[in-house]
Design an enzyme around this catalytic site. Structure first.
Site, PDB file in Angstrom:
ATOM      1  N   ASN A   1       1.281  -4.695  46.923  1.00 42.28           N
ATOM      2  CA  ASN A   1       1.659  -3.449  47.598  1.00 42.28           C
ATOM      3  C   ASN A   1       0.374  -2.679  47.883  1.00 42.28           C
ATOM      4  OD1 ASN A   1       2.627  -0.967  48.371  1.00 42.28           O
ATOM      5  ND2 ASN A   1       3.535  -0.444  46.385  1.00 42.28           N
TER       6      ASN A   1
ATOM      7  N   LYS B   1      -0.053  -0.033  49.547  1.00 40.53           N
ATOM      8  CA  LYS B   1       0.147   1.422  49.677  1.00 40.53           C
ATOM      9  C   LYS B   1      -0.593   1.944  50.918  1.00 40.53           C
ATOM     10  CE  LYS B   1       1.107   1.643  44.802  1.00 40.53           C
ATOM     11  NZ  LYS B   1       1.123   2.405  43.580  1.00 40.53           N
TER      12      LYS B   1
ATOM     13  N   HIS C   1      10.608   2.581  46.237  1.00 40.81           N
ATOM     14  CA  HIS C   1       9.453   2.666  45.340  1.00 40.81           C
ATOM     15  C   HIS C   1       9.426   4.058  44.714  1.00 40.81           C
ATOM     16  CE1 HIS C   1       5.308   2.971  43.994  1.00 40.81           C
ATOM     17  NE2 HIS C   1       5.297   1.652  43.960  1.00 40.81           N
TER      18      HIS C   1
ATOM     19  N   GLU D   1       7.175   6.129  44.319  1.00 34.76           N
ATOM     20  CA  GLU D   1       6.440   7.126  45.117  1.00 34.76           C
ATOM     21  C   GLU D   1       7.322   7.652  46.249  1.00 34.76           C
ATOM     22  OE1 GLU D   1       2.971   4.699  45.767  1.00 34.76           O
ATOM     23  OE2 GLU D   1       2.476   4.906  43.643  1.00 34.76           O
TER      24      GLU D   1
ATOM     25  N   GLU E   1       9.589  -0.995  37.535  1.00 35.02           N
ATOM     26  CA  GLU E   1       8.261  -0.367  37.458  1.00 35.02           C
ATOM     27  C   GLU E   1       8.345   0.953  36.705  1.00 35.02           C
ATOM     28  OE1 GLU E   1       5.571  -1.685  40.932  1.00 35.02           O
ATOM     29  OE2 GLU E   1       6.862  -0.122  41.695  1.00 35.02           O
TER      30      GLU E   1
ATOM     31  N   GLY F   1      -0.310   2.875  38.412  1.00 36.82           N
ATOM     32  CA  GLY F   1      -1.601   3.461  38.775  1.00 36.82           C
ATOM     33  C   GLY F   1      -2.301   4.170  37.631  1.00 36.82           C
TER      34      GLY F   1
ATOM     35  N   SER G   1       0.376  -1.302  36.777  1.00 40.66           N
ATOM     36  CA  SER G   1      -0.931  -1.689  36.217  1.00 40.66           C
ATOM     37  C   SER G   1      -1.033  -3.169  35.836  1.00 40.66           C
ATOM     38  CB  SER G   1      -1.299  -0.787  35.034  1.00 40.66           C
ATOM     39  OG  SER G   1      -1.380   0.564  35.451  1.00 40.66           O
TER      40      SER G   1
HETATM   41  P1  PGA Z   1      -0.219  -0.329  40.270  1.00 41.75           P
HETATM   42  O1  PGA Z   1       0.989  -0.040  41.269  1.00 41.75           O
HETATM   43  O2  PGA Z   1      -0.331  -1.829  40.127  1.00 41.75           O
HETATM   44  O3  PGA Z   1      -1.435   0.271  40.934  1.00 41.75           O
HETATM   45  O4  PGA Z   1       0.110   0.325  38.974  1.00 41.75           O
HETATM   46  C1  PGA Z   1       2.158  -0.794  41.242  1.00 41.75           C
HETATM   47  C2  PGA Z   1       3.143  -0.282  42.258  1.00 41.75           C
HETATM   48  O5  PGA Z   1       3.195   0.943  42.477  1.00 41.75           O
HETATM   49  O6  PGA Z   1       3.885  -1.063  42.879  1.00 41.75           O
END
Ligand code: PGA
Length: 256
Positions: free
Chosen positions: A10, A12, A100, A102, A172, A178, A217
């Protein structure tokens, strides 16, 4: 039942279309045919990069799947700034991330909206990657299982057993996205097993087929432990997916 692993990057809101092409090309040097036989890999660039990425994948016959990070649920119309499912399908997009955290937290997407998006994606014969995850506050008061169950029942409402069995759910935990903090492999396994039970309870038999990714992460150093768990069928990778070498190592986790 043996479920095929799916590792998804992903990206982003990172990389313009020139940079996106470079990353796909670099990634293609990291992975060999054997990797793609063992693991399915999808990349999810921003909308403006998808056409460029798809062209490179087609021209060089690369084995990555093309994915998107979001979609609107309507077919077409006066929805300024939105992208319709058919537009993605025409670009050979195979997987679309919906819901997601976010999108849920920053853009106010509810389970109802996520449900409409999942249905729109299925209608156009693409596979939704439906995300769910709890906050640290919810986990601290031991509500994480109930929160995930409610998100799944809302986001996946009205899907048939076949549709449920064919989709991808990404678990997640929000506190792990993140942040560099990963759920322990045992906690991740426990929650992915919970996701499978809920899906199976929604439609008997669907739990066996649904593929469940862990996200939050994921890095080369923890991929092996996470992906060796029985109910974890892949990873949704954010930050670490922007580095070709690191993402390659995650795809090549120890499969022995
Ligand atoms: P990350 O993000 O690996 O940077 O923690 C995962 C995601 O948001 O899908």
């Amino acid at each position: 039942m043996s479920r095929r692993m799916l590792v998804s990057g992903n990206w982003k809101m990172h990389l313009n279309h020139f940079e996106a092409i470079q990353l796909v090309q670099k990634l293609s040097y990291e992975l060999v045919d054997h990797d793609f036989e063992a693991v399915e890999v999808s990349v999810h660039p921003p909308f403006t990069d998808i056409r460029s990425v798809q062209t490179v994948i087609d021209a060089d016959r690369l084995k990555f799947g093309v994915g998107a990070q979001n979609v609107h649920f309507e077919e077409k119309g006066a929805f300024t700034g939105e992208v319709a499912p058919e537009m993605l399908a025409k670009l050979n997009v195979g997987y679309v991330i919906v819901g997601h955290s976010e999108r849920r937290q920053i853009f106010g997407e509810t389970d109802e909206i996520v449900n409409k998006k999942a249905k729109a994606v299925l209608k156009h014969e693409m596979t939704p990657i439906v995300c769910c995850g709890e906050t640290i506050e919810q986990r601290d008061i031991n509500e994480h299982e109930a929160v995930i169950e409610a998100q799944l029942r809302g986001s996946l409402a009205g899907l048939s057993a076949e549709q449920l069995g064919g989709l991808v759910v990404a678990y997640e935990p929000i506190w792990a996205i993140g942040t560099g903090v990963t759920a322990s492999a045992d906690d991740a396994q426990e929650m992915c097993a919970h996701v499978r039970r809920v899906v199976d309870d929604m439609k008997k038999g669907a739990g066996d087929g649904v593929r469940i990714q862990y996200g939050g992460s994921v890095k080369p150093t923890n991929a092996n432990e996470l992906l060796s768990k029985p109910d974890i069928d892949g990873a949704l990778v954010g930050g670490a997916a922007l580095d070709a070498v690191g993402f390659g190592r995650i795809v090549q986790f120890d499969r022995s």
